[in-house]
Design a protein around this motif. Structure first.
Motif, PDB file in Angstrom:
ATOM      1  N   ARG A 155       0.845  -1.189   0.000  1.00  0.00           N
ATOM      2  CA  ARG A 155       0.000   0.000   0.000  1.00  0.00           C
ATOM      3  C   ARG A 155       0.884   1.244   0.000  1.00  0.00           C
ATOM      4  O   ARG A 155       1.931   1.264   0.648  1.00  0.00           O
ATOM      5  N   VAL A 156       0.424   2.264  -0.718  1.00  0.00           N
ATOM      6  CA  VAL A 156       1.162   3.527  -0.793  1.00  0.00           C
ATOM      7  C   VAL A 156       0.199   4.643  -0.419  1.00  0.00           C
ATOM      8  O   VAL A 156      -0.790   4.884  -1.119  1.00  0.00           O
ATOM      9  N   PHE A 157       0.481   5.325   0.695  1.00  0.00           N
ATOM     10  CA  PHE A 157      -0.375   6.398   1.188  1.00  0.00           C
ATOM     11  C   PHE A 157       0.456   7.646   1.426  1.00  0.00           C
ATOM     12  O   PHE A 157       1.688   7.612   1.382  1.00  0.00           O
ATOM     13  N   VAL A 158      -0.235   8.748   1.714  1.00  0.00           N
ATOM     14  CA  VAL A 158       0.440   9.956   2.190  1.00  0.00           C
ATOM     15  C   VAL A 158       0.227  10.057   3.692  1.00  0.00           C
ATOM     16  O   VAL A 158      -0.587   9.337   4.279  1.00  0.00           O
ATOM     17  N   GLU A 159       0.941  10.988   4.315  1.00  0.00           N
ATOM     18  CA  GLU A 159       0.847  11.146   5.778  1.00  0.00           C
ATOM     19  C   GLU A 159      -0.398  11.953   6.133  1.00  0.00           C
ATOM     20  O   GLU A 159      -0.334  13.126   6.481  1.00  0.00           O
ATOM     21  N   ASN A 160      -1.549  11.292   6.053  1.00  0.00           N
ATOM     22  CA  ASN A 160      -2.826  11.960   6.301  1.00  0.00           C
ATOM     23  C   ASN A 160      -2.931  12.506   7.718  1.00  0.00           C
ATOM     24  O   ASN A 160      -3.365  13.640   7.931  1.00  0.00           O
ATOM     25  N   HIS A 161      -2.541  11.716   8.698  1.00  0.00           N
ATOM     26  CA  HIS A 161      -2.623  12.124  10.103  1.00  0.00           C
ATOM     27  C   HIS A 161      -1.748  13.352  10.351  1.00  0.00           C
ATOM     28  O   HIS A 161      -2.194  14.352  10.939  1.00  0.00           O
ATOM     29  N   ILE A 162      -0.503  13.275   9.887  1.00  0.00           N
ATOM     30  CA  ILE A 162       0.437  14.377  10.091  1.00  0.00           C
ATOM     31  C   ILE A 162      -0.046  15.638   9.377  1.00  0.00           C
ATOM     32  O   ILE A 162       0.073  16.753   9.894  1.00  0.00           O
ATOM     33  N   GLY A 163      -0.622  15.473   8.182  1.00  0.00           N
ATOM     34  CA  GLY A 163      -1.102  16.631   7.437  1.00  0.00           C
ATOM     35  C   GLY A 163      -2.193  17.378   8.176  1.00  0.00           C
ATOM     36  O   GLY A 163      -2.146  18.612   8.297  1.00  0.00           O
ATOM     37  N   ALA A 164      -3.190  16.664   8.672  1.00  0.00           N
ATOM     38  CA  ALA A 164      -4.275  17.317   9.403  1.00  0.00           C
ATOM     39  C   ALA A 164      -3.768  17.913  10.713  1.00  0.00           C
ATOM     40  O   ALA A 164      -4.225  18.980  11.145  1.00  0.00           O
ATOM     41  N   TYR A 165      -2.816  17.238  11.331  1.00  0.00           N
ATOM     42  CA  TYR A 165      -2.217  17.758  12.571  1.00  0.00           C
ATOM     43  C   TYR A 165      -1.505  19.084  12.284  1.00  0.00           C
ATOM     44  O   TYR A 165      -1.678  20.073  13.012  1.00  0.00           O
ATOM     45  N   LYS A 166      -0.708  19.128  11.215  1.00  0.00           N
ATOM     46  CA  LYS A 166       0.009  20.350  10.854  1.00  0.00           C
ATOM     47  C   LYS A 166      -0.960  21.493  10.560  1.00  0.00           C
ATOM     48  O   LYS A 166      -0.733  22.640  10.975  1.00  0.00           O
ATOM     49  N   ALA A 167      -2.028  21.192   9.840  1.00  0.00           N
ATOM     50  CA  ALA A 167      -2.994  22.225   9.487  1.00  0.00           C
ATOM     51  C   ALA A 167      -3.669  22.796  10.732  1.00  0.00           C
ATOM     52  O   ALA A 167      -3.846  24.019  10.859  1.00  0.00           O
ATOM     53  N   THR A 168      -4.032  21.909  11.646  1.00  0.00           N
ATOM     54  CA  THR A 168      -4.696  22.356  12.874  1.00  0.00           C
ATOM     55  C   THR A 168      -3.738  23.172  13.734  1.00  0.00           C
ATOM     56  O   THR A 168      -4.109  24.218  14.286  1.00  0.00           O
ATOM     57  N   ARG A 169      -2.490  22.706  13.848  1.00  0.00           N
ATOM     58  CA  ARG A 169      -1.492  23.448  14.618  1.00  0.00           C
ATOM     59  C   ARG A 169      -1.283  24.843  14.018  1.00  0.00           C
ATOM     60  O   ARG A 169      -1.115  25.819  14.748  1.00  0.00           O
ATOM     61  N   TYR A 170      -1.300  24.930  12.710  1.00  0.00           N
ATOM     62  CA  TYR A 170      -1.108  26.214  12.037  1.00  0.00           C
ATOM     63  C   TYR A 170      -2.227  27.183  12.421  1.00  0.00           C
ATOM     64  O   TYR A 170      -1.973  28.366  12.707  1.00  0.00           O
ATOM     65  N   LEU A 171      -3.453  26.696  12.465  1.00  0.00           N
ATOM     66  CA  LEU A 171      -4.583  27.538  12.850  1.00  0.00           C
ATOM     67  C   LEU A 171      -4.490  27.935  14.323  1.00  0.00           C
ATOM     68  O   LEU A 171      -4.783  29.084  14.701  1.00  0.00           O
ATOM     69  N   ILE A 172      -4.074  26.997  15.154  1.00  0.00           N
ATOM     70  CA  ILE A 172      -3.924  27.289  16.582  1.00  0.00           C
ATOM     71  C   ILE A 172      -2.858  28.359  16.800  1.00  0.00           C
ATOM     72  O   ILE A 172      -3.034  29.305  17.578  1.00  0.00           O
ATOM     73  N   GLU A 173      -1.742  28.217  16.095  1.00  0.00           N
ATOM     74  CA  GLU A 173      -0.648  29.190  16.237  1.00  0.00           C
ATOM     75  C   GLU A 173      -1.037  30.570  15.699  1.00  0.00           C
ATOM     76  O   GLU A 173      -0.449  31.581  16.087  1.00  0.00           O
ATOM     77  N   ALA A 174      -2.044  30.600  14.825  1.00  0.00           N
ATOM     78  CA  ALA A 174      -2.551  31.889  14.331  1.00  0.00           C
ATOM     79  C   ALA A 174      -3.498  32.534  15.332  1.00  0.00           C
ATOM     80  O   ALA A 174      -3.949  33.663  15.133  1.00  0.00           O
TER      81      ALA A 174
END
Length: 336
Positions: A155-174
């Motif tokens: 199976r070949v996936f992207v880092e879905n968990h990390i991506g959503a985590y990064k996006a949420t952290r970005y909003l929190i830091e804003a």
């Protein structure tokens, strides 16, 4: 029509040498290879594919199954698979299933009937066990982008968990504390992983996850538009929304426009995918970029390893990237 014997005679080598050369099974001196290439061009030689397939038992073709080839994400991914396959001498038979289970089953049956040597499988609907059972009986299958629970294939996936985590952290830091989240259909791996990444970031920041600011069930923009309007009706609406796909983000922006809420001064929005058109949004959308081309190329390379008798990794995760644009700002004091 020229034959392999004609090419061999013109190039002053044996037919076996020509056969092994055009099938990439021998390395020849540059001068010999040049003579064969010149003879092939001069005689306009075309291999007899039927005879070749009968002798080798291989079609030199693979199947690519996608939910909807008209969607930009799947179109870009399919293009990358096709480029990589062509580089390795393989033809692609493409199936757009429109998320129809019977079409997915038919694609797997084509592999069973040896119309193709292998299959790259993408789905965007939860499996009831049907696909897993069929894939378990097939060889040379690779699953990419979305998981099919219970299958023991690469199976070949992207880092879905990390991506959503990064996006949420970005909003929190804003500065955002009330962050809404809209996800896709329940039961999908990508949906589960992205939601988990959002929840992890909220928990680490000691922020309350409000049930009225959560929605899920579809990737369609109209679903997201309606969910966004419901968010705005709550007593304390969110100041930011994380959309778990760019299609969902389109619906979010439609809902905000309908409610006359300005982005980002009144509501910040982050998407997931980073389709090329997101740069053209007004304002341009901040998003998690999936490595779509790499996903397609890696998917073929893993399948090619199987076809070559090798054992590739059972799981490959590709990194994602946060692309900052103009759809995020600090929350407005005093609400709307």
């Amino acid at each position: 029509m020229a034959t392999i014997h004609d090419v061999a005679l013109d190039a002053q080598v044996s037919p076996t040498t020509v056969s092994r050369y055009i099938n990439n099974r021998i390395e020849l001196p540059a001068s010999t290879a040049a003579r064969i290439d010149a003879a092939i061009a001069k005689l306009d030689y075309r291999p007899n594919l039927l005879a070749k397939r009968l002798s080798t038992g291989r079609t030199e073709a693979i199947g690519l199954v996608a939910p909807e080839i008209r969607e930009p994400f799947f179109a870009e991914l399919a293009s990358a698979v096709e480029d990589e396959a062509d580089r390795h001498g393989y033809t692609i038979f493409m199936s757009s299933t429109r998320s129809d289970r019977q079409r997915e089953i038919a694609s797997l049956n084509r592999l069973h009937d040896r119309h193709v040597d292998g299959l790259i499988m993408m789905t965007n609907t939860p499996d009831d066990g049907t696909l897993a059972a069929l894939i378990g009986k097939r060889r040379n299958v690779v699953v990419i982008d979305e998981d099919i629970p219970g299958v023991m294939v690469p199976r070949v996936f992207v880092e879905n968990h990390i991506g959503a985590y990064k996006a949420t952290r970005y909003l929190i830091e804003a500065g955002h504390e009330r962050i809404g989240y809209i996800g896709g259909p329940d039961g999908l791996y990508t949906v589960r992983e992205r939601r988990a990444g959002y929840l992890q970031a909220m928990k680490e920041a000691n922020l309350k996850v409000r049930a009225e600011h959560l929605a899920g069930g579809s990737f369609m923009p109209d679903f997201a538009r309606k969910a966004t309007l419901e968010f705005l009706k709550t007593r304390t609406p969110p100041t930011a929304i994380l959309a778990s796909s760019d299609f969902i983000a389109i619906g979010v922006l439609q809902g905000l426009k309908q409610a006359e809420i300005k982005v980002p001064s009144q509501m910040s929005v982050v998407g997931f995918d980073d389709m090329p058109l997101t740069e053209l949004f007004n304002p341009p959308l901040t998003a998690i970029r999936q490595p779509i081309e790499a996903l397609g190329r890696q998917g073929f390379q893993v399948l090619f390893s199987l076809l070559s008798g090798k054992q590739p990794p059972m799981l490959t995760l590709l990194p994602v990237q946060l692309i900052e644009r103009e759809s995020v700002a600090a929350p407005r004091k005093g609400g709307f």
